[in-house]
Design an enzyme around this catalytic site. Structure first.
Site, short mmCIF file in Angstrom:
data_model
loop_
_atom_site.label_atom_id
_atom_site.label_comp_id
_atom_site.label_asym_id
_atom_site.label_seq_id
_atom_site.Cartn_x
_atom_site.Cartn_y
_atom_site.Cartn_z
N GLU A 1 -5.02 7.27 -9.53
CA GLU A 1 -5.34 7.76 -8.18
C GLU A 1 -4.53 9.01 -7.80
OE1 GLU A 1 -4.98 4.43 -5.47
OE2 GLU A 1 -6.95 3.71 -6.02
N GLU B 1 -11.57 -0.50 -10.47
CA GLU B 1 -10.81 -1.44 -9.63
C GLU B 1 -11.70 -1.86 -8.48
OE1 GLU B 1 -7.05 -0.19 -8.03
OE2 GLU B 1 -6.46 0.78 -9.89
C1 GLA Z 1 -5.08 1.06 -5.75
C2 GLA Z 1 -4.18 1.13 -6.95
C3 GLA Z 1 -3.80 -0.22 -7.48
C4 GLA Z 1 -3.49 -1.19 -6.35
C5 GLA Z 1 -4.69 -1.28 -5.44
C6 GLA Z 1 -4.51 -2.27 -4.31
O1 GLA Z 1 -6.39 1.13 -6.05
O2 GLA Z 1 -4.72 1.89 -7.98
O3 GLA Z 1 -2.66 -0.06 -8.30
O4 GLA Z 1 -2.38 -0.74 -5.65
O5 GLA Z 1 -4.91 -0.02 -4.87
O6 GLA Z 1 -5.62 -2.31 -3.46
#
Ligand code: GLA
Length: 692
Positions: free
Chosen positions: A181, A330
């Site tokens: 991210e 994710e």
């Molecule tokens: C993000 C991060 C993860 C985690 C999630 C929690 O997407 O990439 O490591 O922290 O949020 O929602």
């Protein structure tokens, strides 16, 4: 020590026995070919470094039991991979990959560069980013690195290289996620100097820069490159846009630094991606994604429940980065830990959301995370097993999905989304509007969604693309708020209309050029003559005003542009009712046949009811047909097309059970048999296969 995995199939079932043959020596890990993974994968984020190795087997067995075929591993494990500078320990990771492989689970490796170890930031403090207030970040959270810093890049490249050399040929490694991210940038003096160099390369001379930014305004004229500041949010519009482009190019080179070393040391079959965040606009994703093999995003609802329009648009945006299927790398298993209220999704909603992902072109749905670390910042986040290591209630729903993905994989293999409608989206335009909203309720993403929503419902498929993308295949192209219109984009759009397409420009389009300067003509700038009309004046509205015309009577909230029709062939579609005197009775939307196609300009922000009528008119005028046919309100239809087959994903997001009548008999993949209609409970899903 490298290990070799040999697989034996027992009977015809799904039980695999793996033998470990140790001792090939050297840095390479030559292994027997892994069986091909299913077309649609269920996955989870797994952090083996947080647990004793003796626990891995139990976790992997539970994953396998749920039909999970992918784990993403390693993206925050730098301190475990390189505990001391230059001393790499990847043996545990190799054992984790092999252990997962024994359960028929494939690994995606994350490079750990979003969380550098404490020894690194202590020894090289210049690798820590500096906030806008001049304070350096400290250790203890993540994303504390400076993405522009050469020392940090050197360290990041080394760890990525070590990983790639070790796992670049591992048959159980499907691919790579670089970092995690991308978001935080740095405002340190060295980065500012890089920005000034970047400006020099782009503009060539200060004279050119001063002209294009109109720096005569407020004595902003620069006589030396090192006078140019970094400005964020408020400043010269040319400077603001340049900084965001520098940020984007710097993320691209940050990524390329790792990508090149992974590519040089890995099999071509291993993809390289990074995880993006839906509509997040901290950099231009089209710039950064061009070097990647695959787009992947982190899909979180946060507070509340799934909005299939908003979430569907985020899928379609992500699919547009590479214009092919993507991954949800994710997503939330029930709830998150960072919203105002971290409510759980309802029973059945997680499953419906996973199918909604697949319908929009996701080939993987991966849950974050498998199990919470016993300590650390995210103890309350949703998981698939509890702190005791046994399944939470949601696990059964995930296991059902695992079975369903296995069932549907053969039909979905090789299928992709195809659309007759494209929505144009540009980060430049979103930024430009955000910096000068003119009405603080004006949200450029909501503007896009106001068009996307009703068009998606009618067409049952929409692509979201940048304005320079090839458009010839679309019957209808809609550009809401295309505020910054570069010369290249204007040419692309004009050619699309000349060639027979229908272009609809939404309010605030065609106002700025590539430097975020006002166009020297009224909106839509270079497209005025094609339109045979223009924007005479724009008005920020204090309250909704009436509108009336071809799309019925309704209201225009937030924003109204007074249009004129200069050409005799330009038709007025709607007009404003009585309001501020200026707008009374004036054109609010106009259209004209041009070349072999048509161009329309909508100057009013339309209320949802009028927009639904406008969308109906747009699709009918352009010959857009729904992918499946008319379905009850609240039922979402998506279609994925293969060479010989077509798979529909139909989901009931309404609050009542619904029956969907099909235009022809279709194979019900999940329910079995051939169906002429399907009954869907709330959150019910049907996956239907038809031949083409
Ligand atoms: C993000 C991060 C993860 C985690 C999630 C929690 O997407 O990439 O490591 O922290 O949020 O929602």
């Amino acid at each position: 020590m490298p290990i070799r995995i040999v697989r034996f199939r027992v009977c015809s079932g799904v039980i695999f026995l793996f033998l470990l043959i140790v001792g090939l020596g050297g840095a390479s890990s030559a292994q027997a070919p892994a069986p091909a993974p299913p077309a649609i994968l269920l996955g989870t984020a797994w952090y083996p470094e947080q647990w004793p190795e003796s626990r891995w087997e139990a976790d992997l067995a539970l994953m396998q039991q749920a039909g999970i075929h992918m784990v993403r591993v390693g993206e925050f494990a730098w301190s475990r991979m390189e505990p001391v500078e230059g001393h790499y320990d990847l043996n545990w990771l190799e054992r984790a990959i092999a252990a997962a492989g024994r359960h028929n689970i494939y690994t995606v490796l994350g490079t750990p560069t979003a969380s550098p170890p404490a020894w690194l930031t202590q020894k090289y403090p210049e690798t820590l980013r500096v906030n806008q207030d001049g304070r350096r970040a400290e250790h203890g959270n993540r994303q504390h690195f400076n993405w522009a810093n050469p020392k940090y890049r050197e360290m990041a490249r080394k760890i990525a290289e070590q990983m790639a050399k070790r796992f670049g040929h591992n048959p159980y490694v499907l691919g790579w996620q670089i970092d995690n991210e991308y978001a935080e940038v740095s405002f340190d003096p060295e980065t500012r100097a890089q920005f000034q160099q970047w400006l020099k390369a782009r503009y060539g001379s200060l004279e050119n820069l001063n002209t294009r930014w109109t720096t005569a305004y407020w004595s902003e004229s620069y006589t030396a490159w090192d006078q140019i500041p970094i400005q964020v949010g408020y400043g010269n519009p040319g400077l603001l846009l340049s900084w965001m482009r520098f940020v984007s190019d710097t993320w691209r080179s940050y990524q390329k630094n790792q990508l090149d070393v992974i590519r040089a040391n890995s099999d071509a079959r291993q993809f390289i991606t990074t995880n993006t965040m839906g509509s997040f606009d901290g950099y231009d994703h089209y710039t950064v994604e061009q070097d990647l093999d695959l787009a992947a995003w982190d899909d979180y609802v946060g507070e509340g429940h799934l909005d299939p329009i908003q979430n569907g648009a985020a899928h379609d945006l992500t699919r547009g980065f590479k214009q092919k299927n993507f991954w949800v790398i994710e997503t939330q298993p029930g709830s998150v830990n960072w919203a105002a209220i971290n409510n759980s999704l309802d029973k059945g909603e997680v499953r419906a959301m996973a199918w909604h992902d697949v319908g929009h072109g996701a080939d993987v749905v991966s849950y974050w995370q498998w199990r919470s670390a016993l300590n650390g910042q995210e103890q309350y986040h949703g998981t698939l097993v509890g702190s005791d290591g046994t399944p939470v209630p949601l696990y059964a729903e995930i296991a059902q999905l695992g079975k369903e993905f296995a069932k549907a994989s053969p039909a979905l293999a090789g299928t992709t989304v195809q659309s007759q409608v494209a929505i144009l989206h540009s980060y430049d335009s979103r930024w430009a509007i955000q910096w000068q909203k003119h009405n603080d309720k004006y949200n450029p993403v909501e503007e896009i969604l106001s068009y996307y929503g009703p068009l998606r419902v009618i067409a049952q498929s929409v692509d979201i693309l940048p304005p320079t993308a090839a458009l010839g295949q679309y019957k209808l192209v809609v550009a809401p708020g295309l505020n910054v219109l570069s010369e290249a984009a204007a040419k692309n759009l004009a050619a699309y209309v000349e060639g027979g397409g229908h272009l609809v420009l939404g309010q605030r389009s065609g106002m700025k050029d590539d430097d975020n300067s006002l166009q020297p003509e009224r909106q839509p700038g270079p497209l005025v003559s094609l339109l045979g009309g223009r924007v005479e004046q724009y008005y920020a509205l204090e309250k909704p005003i009436p509108i009336e015309g071809k799309w019925g009577t309704g209201e225009c909230p937030l924003w109204a542009e007074l249009l004129s029709a200069k050409d005799s062939g330009t038709e007025i579609l709607i007009r404003y009712g009585k309001s501020n005197g200026w707008l009374d009775g004036q054109p609010a939307a106009i259209t004209r046949k041009a070349g072999k196609g048509r161009i329309t300009y909508i100057g009013a922000w339309l209320d949802p009811k009028t927009m639904a009528q406008a969308a109906k008119w747009m699709t009918e005028t352009s010959g857009v047909k729904p992918a499946l046919g008319v379905v009850p309100d609240g039922v979402e239809v998506s279609a994925r097309y293969g060479t010989h087959n077509l798979v529909y994903v139909v989901i009931n997001f309404s609050k009542e059970p619904q029956t969907v009548h099909l235009p022809a008999a279709m194979e019900d993949i999940l329910g079995g048999g051939s169906k002429q209609s399907v009954d869907l409970p709330v959150y019910g899903v049907a996956v239907l296969s038809a031949s083409r």
